[in-house]
Design an enzyme around this catalytic site. Structure first.
Site, PDB file in Angstrom:
ATOM      1  N   GLU A 173       0.815  -1.225   0.000  1.00 30.39           N
ATOM      2  CA  GLU A 173       0.000   0.000   0.000  1.00 30.39           C
ATOM      3  C   GLU A 173       0.844   1.268   0.000  1.00 30.39           C
ATOM      4  OE1 GLU A 173      -3.005  -0.164   3.046  1.00 30.39           O
ATOM      5  OE2 GLU A 173      -4.033  -1.849   2.098  1.00 30.39           O
ATOM      6  N   GLU A 292      -5.562  -8.530  -0.378  1.00 28.19           N
ATOM      7  CA  GLU A 292      -6.309  -8.157   0.829  1.00 28.19           C
ATOM      8  C   GLU A 292      -7.754  -7.952   0.420  1.00 28.19           C
ATOM      9  OE1 GLU A 292      -5.047  -5.127   3.604  1.00 28.19           O
ATOM     10  OE2 GLU A 292      -2.934  -5.490   3.170  1.00 28.19           O
TER      11      GLU A 292
END
Length: 510
Positions: A173, A292
């Site tokens: 991320e 995710e």
């Protein structure tokens, strides 16, 4: 009663079921590791301190791949803190989750736990505070057979055989301002390319995942993927996607239709990756790692924030999953299967305690959350080739996604056994649907099983004292066959319908 029709045919092939589609995620977050998979003082703990009750549930869940050690945690992680004698490992502050990391569980423990659980390890690299050299050192420690500093150090730590980790995430991320070492797309893309190039100089056969957007609502979504892939296309095999969904303002219809957003997200990333491929005139295709995904209500976390006293393994984001949550998890799995020609890696985040299908009590029991069941059954029954299924179904209105089909479905066909499995969700929270299954191409097949996860109380949950309140149930089936069959889909339900050829010998164990 509303009605819908779907047709299954072995020629309507999307792709073979990718084994890595049923991955999960273990991060040093809350109690996922400590008192989750690792608790040396637990009555069930083995000689390595692993909770065997959690290992048993992990195997039952059908997890194939586990991403480790993060997540936000990895962007400030020193991997060498978690190797060697446990008594010499340093304690560190973990700014990502504002906790104290003891490093009692580290790389060697994860490799041993992965072997015991029968899963493939997926390693994430720290590209937040570290970079190329650290990645190469970690790769040498994990995978080189011996005769060098880092590989011999691994041997000295008691691991004579390489860990042989094939799948690596180039950071986590990195588009997010919350991330330690957050970077622009150009900065990250260049770093990912240089790291990947150096790692491939050591081992050209590695599979590498570049960070995509943290979610599709990021202001840089699309542009981030395009820039990163323009820089790193030649060095990576995958681009990542992350997405979480939750019930908002009591809007159950939109929540049950969450997979509409997931499928649009996948389509957009595929389009962006293929656009870069065309611009670069590249031969290879970039696949997607949806590493995710889950149901997670982040409202409380955003309001409360992390603890301010740096505790060890505090109970963070331990969501308790409802029947409605489980139905959505089942629908998200359908979305992944429907796109498995490009989504070939996926990780339910996370495995234990923190937004997880498995919950534990320190020193006490472990149990299956409601969301455990659709994952476990899909992982067990989705075999062979995935078949494209486009139901002719009534539409239902949603505030968030407009009119959407009430039935969301996919099917798989296993050449070895001859079994067909149809996974279907009735998104309508109030109306049942009679589903007609046309299976002329499987004319000898009959419905032999229909399993449903639903309930009169969509807010029902499991707990340590009532671990089986929410479980899938078998319902009566239409065995008439001869090219078509019917299945009754309750409102807000996840369903799996199995069709078998009664005259075909069974080639594998059930």
């Amino acid at each position: 009663m509303q009605s819908a029709i779907l047709t299954i045919d072995p020629e309507f092939r999307i792709a073979e079921v990718p084994p890595r589609l049923f991955g999960s995620f273990v991060e040093h977050l809350g109690r996922c590791v400590y008192t989750g998979i690792f608790e040396p003082t637990h009555p069930s703990a083995d000689d390595d301190g692993f909770r065997t009750d959690v290992l048993d549930l992990t195997r039952e869940l059908g997890v194939s791949t586990v991403r480790y050690p993060g997540g936000n945690f990895v962007s400030g992680y020193r991997w060498e803190d978690g190797v060697g004698p446990r008594e010499t490992r340093p304690q560190r502050l973990d700014p990502a989750w504002r906790s104290t990391e003891t490093n009692a569980f580290g790389l060697g423990e994860f490799a041993a736990w992965s072997h015991r659980a029968g899963i493939e390890p997926m390693m994430a690299l720290n590209l937040g505070t570290r970079g190329v050299q650290d990645a190469c050192d970690l790769l040498e420690y994990c995978n080189h057979p011996g005769g060098t500093y880092w590989s011999d150090l691994r041997k000295a730590h008691g691991h004579t055989k390489p860990f042989d980790i094939r799948l690596w995430c180039l950071g986590n991320e990195m588009d997010g301002p919350w991330q330690i070492g957050h970077k622009t797309a150009a900065e990250y893309g260049r770093l990912a390319a240089e790291t990947g190039r150096a790692m491939r100089m050591i081992d050209p056969s590695l599979e590498l995942v570049a960070c995509g957007s943290s979610h599709s609502g990021m202001p840089t979504f699309g542009a981030w993927e395009a820039t990163v892939l323009q820089e790193a296309y030649d060095q990576v095999d995958y681009i990542s996607l992350h997405a979480y969904y939750h019930l908002q303002d009591g809007d159950l219809a939109s929540f049950l239709a969450s997979a509409v957003d997931m499928e649009a997200f996948i389509d957009d990333v595929v389009s962006t990756a293929d656009h870069v491929r065309a611009k670069r005139r590249a031969n290879k295709r970039i696949d997607l790692s949806f590493d995710e995904w889950n149901v997670w209500d982040q409202t409380d976390w955003r309001e409360q924030g992390p603890p301010d006293d740096w505790p060890e393994a505090p109970p963070l984001i331990e969501d308790t999953y409802t029947v409605a949550d489980a139905v959505v998890v089942g629908s998200l799995l359908i979305a992944l299967l429907r796109h498995c020609d490009r989504v070939t890696v996926a990780c339910l985040a996370q495995l234990v305690n923190a937004i997880a299908p498995i919950r534990t009590e320190p020193g006490g029991p472990a149990w299956r959350q409601a969301s455990f069941h659709p994952f476990a059954l899909t992982a067990r029954l989705a075999r062979g080739r995935v078949l494209r299924v486009d139901p002719v179904a009534p539409v239902m209105a949603t505030a968030r996604y407009g009119d959407v089909p009430a039935v969301h479905a996919v099917a798989t066909y296993d050449d070895d056994s001859g079994d067909v499995a149809i996974f279907a969700v009735n998104r309508n929270p109030a109306e049942p649907v009679e589903l007609t299954i046309r299976h002329d191409a499987f004319a000898r097949h009959r419905i032999t099983e229909h399993t449903v996860l639903s309930g009169d109380d969509l807010a029902a949950t499991n707990s340590s004292t009532n671990p089986d309140r929410v479980i899938p149930v078998s319902v009566p089936v239409d065995t008439s066959g001869h090219g078509s069959a019917r299945a009754y889909l309750k409102p807000a339900s996840w369903n799996v319908v199995r069709l078998t050829d009664p005259d075909r010998p069974r080639d594998r164990e059930e």
